[in-house]
Structures are given as C-alpha cells and as structure tokens.
Design a protein around this motif. Structure first.
Motif, PDB file in Angstrom:
ATOM      1  N   TRP A   1       0.591  -0.995  -0.231  1.00  0.00           N
ATOM      2  CA  TRP A   1      -0.266  -0.114  -0.049  1.00  0.00           C
ATOM      3  C   TRP A   1       0.572   1.964   0.070  1.00  0.00           C
ATOM      4  O   TRP A   1       0.634   2.296   0.745  1.00  0.00           O
ATOM      5  CB  TRP A   1      -0.518   0.104   1.163  1.00  0.00           C
ATOM      6  N   GLU A   2       1.912   1.297  -0.651  1.00  0.00           N
ATOM      7  CA  GLU A   2       2.798   2.563  -0.279  1.00  0.00           C
ATOM      8  C   GLU A   2       3.711   2.574   0.573  1.00  0.00           C
ATOM      9  O   GLU A   2       4.129   3.635   0.673  1.00  0.00           O
ATOM     10  CB  GLU A   2       2.611   3.641  -1.773  1.00  0.00           C
ATOM     11  N   GLU A   3       3.363   1.718   1.217  1.00  0.00           N
ATOM     12  CA  GLU A   3       3.930   1.792   3.005  1.00  0.00           C
ATOM     13  C   GLU A   3       5.423   0.757   2.946  1.00  0.00           C
ATOM     14  O   GLU A   3       6.051   0.176   2.351  1.00  0.00           O
ATOM     15  CB  GLU A   3       3.262   1.259   3.796  1.00  0.00           C
ATOM     16  N   ARG A   4       6.233   1.603   3.756  1.00  0.00           N
ATOM     17  CA  ARG A   4       7.349   0.276   3.898  1.00  0.00           C
ATOM     18  C   ARG A   4       7.092   0.305   4.981  1.00  0.00           C
ATOM     19  O   ARG A   4       6.316   0.933   6.239  1.00  0.00           O
ATOM     20  CB  ARG A   4       8.712   1.669   4.280  1.00  0.00           C
ATOM     21  N   PHE A   5       6.994  -1.258   5.850  1.00  0.00           N
ATOM     22  CA  PHE A   5       7.000  -1.787   7.215  1.00  0.00           C
ATOM     23  C   PHE A   5       8.560  -2.242   7.411  1.00  0.00           C
ATOM     24  O   PHE A   5       8.623  -3.645   6.591  1.00  0.00           O
ATOM     25  CB  PHE A   5       5.944  -2.910   7.899  1.00  0.00           C
ATOM     26  N   CYS A   6       8.295  -2.805   8.777  1.00  0.00           N
ATOM     27  CA  CYS A   6       9.248  -3.803   8.523  1.00  0.00           C
ATOM     28  C   CYS A   6       8.896  -4.673  10.599  1.00  0.00           C
ATOM     29  O   CYS A   6       7.966  -4.654  11.546  1.00  0.00           O
ATOM     30  CB  CYS A   6      10.415  -3.607   9.510  1.00  0.00           C
ATOM     31  N   PHE A   7       9.035  -5.777  10.668  1.00  0.00           N
ATOM     32  CA  PHE A   7       8.871  -6.575  11.372  1.00  0.00           C
ATOM     33  C   PHE A   7      10.031  -7.387  12.361  1.00  0.00           C
ATOM     34  O   PHE A   7      11.230  -7.561  11.822  1.00  0.00           O
ATOM     35  CB  PHE A   7       8.295  -8.138  10.992  1.00  0.00           C
ATOM     36  N   GLU A   8      10.073  -7.103  13.476  1.00  0.00           N
ATOM     37  CA  GLU A   8      10.952  -7.240  14.601  1.00  0.00           C
ATOM     38  C   GLU A   8      10.200  -7.867  15.524  1.00  0.00           C
ATOM     39  O   GLU A   8       9.382  -8.386  15.846  1.00  0.00           O
ATOM     40  CB  GLU A   8      11.405  -5.529  15.445  1.00  0.00           C
ATOM     41  N   GLU A   9      11.820  -8.364  16.441  1.00  0.00           N
ATOM     42  CA  GLU A   9      11.741  -9.814  17.432  1.00  0.00           C
ATOM     43  C   GLU A   9      12.360  -9.826  18.944  1.00  0.00           C
ATOM     44  O   GLU A   9      13.549  -8.828  18.600  1.00  0.00           O
ATOM     45  CB  GLU A   9      11.963 -10.607  16.779  1.00  0.00           C
ATOM     46  N   THR A  10      11.273  -9.834  20.148  1.00  0.00           N
ATOM     47  CA  THR A  10      12.063  -9.424  21.189  1.00  0.00           C
ATOM     48  C   THR A  10      11.969 -11.160  22.330  1.00  0.00           C
ATOM     49  O   THR A  10      10.777 -11.839  21.038  1.00  0.00           O
ATOM     50  CB  THR A  10      11.988  -7.965  21.906  1.00  0.00           C
ATOM     51  N   ASP A  11      12.449 -10.942  23.038  1.00  0.00           N
ATOM     52  CA  ASP A  11      12.255 -12.251  23.687  1.00  0.00           C
ATOM     53  C   ASP A  11      10.943 -12.563  24.080  1.00  0.00           C
ATOM     54  O   ASP A  11      10.466 -13.877  23.725  1.00  0.00           O
ATOM     55  CB  ASP A  11      12.694 -12.549  25.163  1.00  0.00           C
ATOM     56  N   ASP A  12       9.679 -11.303  24.008  1.00  0.00           N
ATOM     57  CA  ASP A  12       8.438 -12.169  24.358  1.00  0.00           C
ATOM     58  C   ASP A  12       7.831 -11.261  24.078  1.00  0.00           C
ATOM     59  O   ASP A  12       6.144 -11.189  23.322  1.00  0.00           O
ATOM     60  CB  ASP A  12       8.365 -11.684  25.919  1.00  0.00           C
ATOM     61  N   SER A  13       7.787 -10.317  22.454  1.00  0.00           N
ATOM     62  CA  SER A  13       6.735  -9.591  21.518  1.00  0.00           C
ATOM     63  C   SER A  13       7.338  -8.938  19.988  1.00  0.00           C
ATOM     64  O   SER A  13       8.600  -9.661  20.154  1.00  0.00           O
ATOM     65  CB  SER A  13       7.054  -8.553  21.898  1.00  0.00           C
ATOM     66  N   TYR A  14       6.503  -9.025  19.539  1.00  0.00           N
ATOM     67  CA  TYR A  14       6.619  -9.266  17.342  1.00  0.00           C
ATOM     68  C   TYR A  14       6.232  -7.217  18.039  1.00  0.00           C
ATOM     69  O   TYR A  14       5.403  -6.989  18.042  1.00  0.00           O
ATOM     70  CB  TYR A  14       5.934  -9.769  17.125  1.00  0.00           C
ATOM     71  N   ILE A  15       6.833  -6.995  17.146  1.00  0.00           N
ATOM     72  CA  ILE A  15       7.389  -5.731  17.063  1.00  0.00           C
ATOM     73  C   ILE A  15       7.154  -5.058  15.105  1.00  0.00           C
ATOM     74  O   ILE A  15       7.922  -5.326  14.625  1.00  0.00           O
ATOM     75  CB  ILE A  15       8.116  -4.642  17.252  1.00  0.00           C
TER      76      ILE A  15
END
Length: 306
Positions: free
Chosen positions: A79-93
C-alpha cells in the motif's frame, strides 16, 4: 509485554469476525467508529460462551524504545508503505512508516498475537488505513491457532456457497469476481481482498466477509460454506484443472497469511491448508478476463456434489 504500560482510561469495543470476538480498547480521546468505519457491520457484544480472539489497545502516545530487537523482515511496496517486523524475547514489533521523515506507527504484540498495543499518530488516525491494517495483521496471526485463516483472495457467494479466487497481484481476481456478478445470476461479492476461512471439527469449512476488502468497499457480516477455491493464471485460453495433494497445497500456500519465521504459526497455517484441501475442491483456472472464463468456472464448480 512489560513495555506496554499506559496511564489512562480505555473504552472497549467488540466486533465478531468469523465467529471470533475481537476486542479493541480505545483510549478515551479516540473515536473508534470514525477510525475504523469498515468494522461497523461487525459490531457485537460478547456472550458468556465467547473468548476474545485478540485484544488490541489503541493509544496515542510515543512508541516505547525497544532495545535488542532482531529485524525479521523489511519489505517495501505494501500500500505504498514501508514496514518491518522485529522480535524481542517476548514480543513482535510491527512498524509502518509511509514516507521518509514521518513519525512511525508501531504495534507491539505478544508472540501469539492475542494481545497487541498500537501506538498511533494523532494527525493520521482518521486519514489512513494504518490502524486497520495493523489490526488485520494481529487477527490474521492470532486466528491461525484457532483454525482460522485470513487469505488473500476475492470471493463471490451464490446459493449459500462461497467461491474464492486466488492469484498473484494483477492476475485478475477482482475482475473474475466482477464477471461472475455480471454474468452469473444470483452472485454477490462477499469480499475482494482478505476473507477469512474457518475449519470446524465437524468437517464444515466456512468463508466469511471481513473488515478488510482492499480497494473495493465490501464489508459484509456474512458466512457461507466454502464451495471451491480457484487459483487464477493468465492465459490466451480458458481451461480449469482440478488439483489434489501437493499440487493443491502449492496452489493455496502463497495466499496464506502466516509470518514464515514463527514456526508455530506457520505450522498452524499448513495444518489449516491441509484440512481445507481435503474438504474443499481446489482448481487452477488458466483464463482470459472474459465472460467465457466466468461461465466455464461456474459450470465446473456447479458440477461438484457436496
């Protein structure tokens, strides 16, 4: 998710999607109805037997600084957006940033995506689809552990059955649905982008309208039996071939919604797909964008006996 603390009051709003209850807790300074207009047909009150599928807290405040996050994916042109996924020990961002220099939106989710907090930007809250899109991500992942698959498809309904058309972007899914509605009597559009499929223990496979329908406004609180899944491929002729086993799975897999780096969620998606293809006919339609293709497809799916 210890970094999701917020001092303030929230109002709960409940929606039923594919028979799941979604709870969205909006900060009191947020007009949820204005923020999520496509959710209106799905408004509901939970019953005693209901268990919320996901709980999303929507707030306007600076997103927390999250240290030691591992980048999992950084992909453009959504959708003409930039996105990223990140991970910590207990979460996704999940982070979305539309243009260079804009303030990002963030969603911090539990590993099963059952609970999330969206950190929104006030000046974009009512003018973009970002909030809607982040909730779609949360629903799509949380549903996988509850026999529900959000799938990228265009779907029509006729005589109590739904027919899902899959394919790569630009293949003509929306066009094929439109050809059905124009030339096959009694056909209605159910959803044009992200319907939900739910598999039940008694063998029933249902397909549902959702608040996410891409560029075509079609937000219907409707459930029908899934009659067939058809993958479209552009060709200079019209021909439909039914698939089984691995060939059927290959036809379905690219349209599934699981994040590939979470082995539990990905395995759940594969299990759902395997259940679907043992209960629902799967075909590949090589076709032109014409009336003949729609009538051929209709004749083929009509010949199937439940």
């Amino acid at each position: 998710m210890d970094n999701q603390q917020h001092v303030g009051e929230y109002r709960p709003f409940f929606y039923r999607i594919a028979r799941h209850v979604v709870e969205i807790r909006g900060a009191t300074d947020i007009d949820i109805a204005r923020c999520l207009p496509s959710f209106e047909p799905f408004a509901a009150q939970p019953g005693e037997e209901d268990d919320s599928l996901i709980a999303v807290r929507l707030t306007i405040e600076p997103a927390p600084e999250i240290e030691s996050a591992k980048l999992l994916s950084d992909i453009s042109v959504i959708w003409e957006e930039r996105f990223c996924f990140e991970e910590t020990d207990d979460s996704y961002i999940t982070t979305i940033q539309a243009k260079e220099g804009d303030r990002p939106w963030k969603m911090v989710s539990s590993k099963d995506f059952r609970e999330s907090v969206i950190y929104a930007q006030a000046d974009e809250l009512y003018s973009t689809f970002k909030c809607n899109w982040l909730i779609m991500i949360a629903f799509g992942q949380a549903g996988l552990l509850r026999d529900t698959l959000l799938i990228h498809a265009s779907v029509v309904e006729r005589a109590g059955k739904g027919y899902a058309f899959l394919g790569k972007s630009g293949t003509g899914k929306s066009t094929h649905s439109r050809l059905w509605t124009e030339h096959i009597d009694g056909t209605k559009l159910l959803n044009d982008d992200n319907p939900a499929i739910r598999v039940y223990d008694d063998g029933q496979v249902s397909i549902y309208g959702t608040p996410w329908s891409g560029k075509t406004p079609c937000y219907r609180q409707v459930e029908v039996q899934l009659g067939a899944i058809i993958r479209l491929e552009q060709a200079p002729f019209n021909r439909l071939d039914w698939k089984q086993g691995k060939e059927a799975l290959v036809a379905l897999l690219p349209s599934g919604s699981a994040i590939r780096w979470n082995p539990t969620l990905f395995a759940s998606m594969l299990q759902i797909l395997e259940e679907i293809l043992t209960r629902v006919p799967v075909g590949v339609l090589q076709c032109l964008p014409d009336e003949e293709a729609a009538r051929l497809c209709f004749a083929e799916v009509s010949s199937i006996r439940s």
